[in-house]
Design an enzyme around this catalytic site. Sequence first.
Site, PDB file in Angstrom:
ATOM      1  N   ASN A  12      49.507  31.745  23.161  1.00 10.04           N
ATOM      2  CA  ASN A  12      49.437  31.661  24.629  1.00 10.04           C
ATOM      3  C   ASN A  12      48.444  30.557  25.014  1.00 10.04           C
ATOM      4  OD1 ASN A  12      48.487  32.079  27.306  1.00 10.04           O
ATOM      5  ND2 ASN A  12      49.239  34.184  27.261  1.00 10.04           N
ATOM      6  N   LYS A  15      45.489  31.465  27.251  1.00 11.07           N
ATOM      7  CA  LYS A  15      44.403  32.164  26.559  1.00 11.07           C
ATOM      8  C   LYS A  15      43.605  31.198  25.681  1.00 11.07           C
ATOM      9  CE  LYS A  15      46.411  36.776  25.968  1.00 11.07           C
ATOM     10  NZ  LYS A  15      46.793  37.750  24.944  1.00 11.07           N
ATOM     11  N   ASP A  72      43.851  41.603  22.662  1.00 10.23           N
ATOM     12  CA  ASP A  72      44.972  42.162  23.408  1.00 10.23           C
ATOM     13  C   ASP A  72      44.443  42.445  24.794  1.00 10.23           C
ATOM     14  OD1 ASP A  72      47.660  42.858  23.582  1.00 10.23           O
ATOM     15  OD2 ASP A  72      47.172  44.980  23.481  1.00 10.23           O
ATOM     16  N   SER A  73      45.234  42.092  25.779  1.00 13.18           N
ATOM     17  CA  SER A  73      44.756  42.236  27.143  1.00 13.18           C
ATOM     18  C   SER A  73      45.916  42.603  28.039  1.00 13.18           C
ATOM     19  CB  SER A  73      44.122  40.925  27.611  1.00 13.18           C
ATOM     20  OG  SER A  73      45.018  39.864  27.417  1.00 13.18           O
ATOM     21  N   PHE A 155      47.263  32.101  34.640  1.00 14.93           N
ATOM     22  CA  PHE A 155      48.566  32.473  34.078  1.00 14.93           C
ATOM     23  C   PHE A 155      48.809  33.953  34.371  1.00 14.93           C
ATOM     24  CE2 PHE A 155      47.295  35.069  30.424  1.00 14.93           C
ATOM     25  CZ  PHE A 155      45.945  34.757  30.330  1.00 14.93           C
ATOM     26  N   GLY A 156      49.954  34.441  33.895  1.00 15.15           N
ATOM     27  CA  GLY A 156      50.265  35.872  34.002  1.00 15.15           C
ATOM     28  C   GLY A 156      50.198  36.385  35.435  1.00 15.15           C
ATOM     29  N   ASP A 158      47.710  36.441  37.461  1.00 21.66           N
ATOM     30  CA  ASP A 158      46.598  35.877  38.244  1.00 21.66           C
ATOM     31  C   ASP A 158      46.905  35.686  39.739  1.00 21.66           C
ATOM     32  OD1 ASP A 158      44.752  35.856  36.226  1.00 21.66           O
ATOM     33  OD2 ASP A 158      45.043  33.765  35.671  1.00 21.66           O
ATOM     34  N   LYS A 178      36.810  31.713  36.740  1.00 22.84           N
ATOM     35  CA  LYS A 178      37.518  32.870  36.186  1.00 22.84           C
ATOM     36  C   LYS A 178      36.819  33.383  34.936  1.00 22.84           C
ATOM     37  CE  LYS A 178      41.807  34.541  34.224  1.00 22.84           C
ATOM     38  NZ  LYS A 178      43.158  34.276  33.729  1.00 22.84           N
ATOM     39  N   HIS A 183      37.851  39.756  32.470  1.00 18.98           N
ATOM     40  CA  HIS A 183      37.857  40.682  31.340  1.00 18.98           C
ATOM     41  C   HIS A 183      37.688  39.923  30.017  1.00 18.98           C
ATOM     42  CE1 HIS A 183      41.676  38.995  32.291  1.00 18.98           C
ATOM     43  NE2 HIS A 183      42.344  39.579  31.313  1.00 18.98           N
TER      44      HIS A 183
HETATM   45  P1  IMP Z   1      49.224  40.024  25.185  1.00 15.73           P
HETATM   46  O1  IMP Z   1      49.556  38.651  24.742  1.00 15.73           O
HETATM   47  O2  IMP Z   1      50.038  41.103  24.588  1.00 15.73           O
HETATM   48  O3  IMP Z   1      47.757  40.315  25.138  1.00 15.73           O
HETATM   49  O4  IMP Z   1      49.673  40.044  26.712  1.00 15.73           O
HETATM   50  C1  IMP Z   1      48.790  39.976  27.721  1.00 15.73           C
HETATM   51  C2  IMP Z   1      49.553  39.893  29.024  1.00 15.73           C
HETATM   52  O5  IMP Z   1      48.745  40.526  30.021  1.00 15.73           O
HETATM   53  C3  IMP Z   1      49.761  38.468  29.487  1.00 15.73           C
HETATM   54  O6  IMP Z   1      50.981  37.923  29.076  1.00 15.73           O
HETATM   55  C4  IMP Z   1      49.683  38.609  31.016  1.00 15.73           C
HETATM   56  O7  IMP Z   1      50.909  39.037  31.506  1.00 15.73           O
HETATM   57  C5  IMP Z   1      48.663  39.739  31.173  1.00 15.73           C
HETATM   58  N1  IMP Z   1      47.295  39.175  31.240  1.00 15.73           N
HETATM   59  C6  IMP Z   1      46.293  39.298  30.317  1.00 15.73           C
HETATM   60  N2  IMP Z   1      45.201  38.624  30.701  1.00 15.73           N
HETATM   61  C7  IMP Z   1      45.519  38.045  31.875  1.00 15.73           C
HETATM   62  C8  IMP Z   1      44.798  37.182  32.752  1.00 15.73           C
HETATM   63  O8  IMP Z   1      43.658  36.772  32.523  1.00 15.73           O
HETATM   64  N3  IMP Z   1      45.456  36.817  33.869  1.00 15.73           N
HETATM   65  C9  IMP Z   1      46.710  37.216  34.150  1.00 15.73           C
HETATM   66  N4  IMP Z   1      47.433  37.982  33.363  1.00 15.73           N
HETATM   67  C10 IMP Z   1      46.842  38.411  32.219  1.00 15.73           C
END
Ligand code: IMP
Length: 200
Positions: A12, A15, A72-73, A155-156, A158, A178, A183
């Site tokens: 990502n 990230k 993981d987030s 991203f995501g 936000d 940010k 987090h």
């Molecule tokens: P992971 O790659 O399984 O950890 O997926 C994390 C997902 O959570 C991301 O693809 C986003 O959809 C969401 N996410 C995690 N951190 C953020 C952030 O900082 N901003 C916005 N979305 C986030």
Amino acid sequence: MIKKRLLLATTNRGKVREIKKILRGLGFKIESLAEYPEFGTFKERGKTFEENSRGKSLFYSQKYPGLVLAEDSGLEVEALCGKPGVRSARFAGPKATDNQNISKLLRLLRYIPPEKRQARFVCVATLTQNGRLIKSFKGQVRGKIIATPLGRNGFGYDPVFYYPPLRKTFAQLTAEEKNNISHRGRALRKLRKFLEKSWK
Ligand code: IMP
């Protein structure tokens, strides 16, 4: 001479950008999975951020000669009993785009009034080496989900994650703003302190 290597167990780009900024100056050569397609993909099957973060980090540390950092987030929305949670990335389907995930979230929340739209982002980052767990670090940040996306950064989720103390969504913040409150920033600053103190 590069003495230390650290693999960010993610492809990502959002990230990678954020994490590299936070870990700058520690003397590590920082790489990501984009440079190691041969390592394959870890399937996230855990029910918690902790489980997925540890599983992912251990998986790649069996292949990489150095430290591995996996995180993981995701987003937890109170009115949805903590969803999308560990399914944040694939909320609208296995290959969902950020926009599709946001649309699904806003559809599910359409009858929820502004005062009941509390949410939090959670991040668990785990360090491993040679298939062994070193330590996990957790960070979170509270905000609200707004009905109309605002901002173009990040991203995501936000654009719909509104942070009341700054009166902006995360997508309206610079990367630095940010990182100061997010987090991921909070979890990774704990990790950075740990590396500075215990990883000479
Ligand atoms: P992971 O790659 O399984 O950890 O997926 C994390 C997902 O959570 C991301 O693809 C986003 O959809 C969401 N996410 C995690 N951190 C953020 C952030 O900082 N901003 C916005 N979305 C986030």
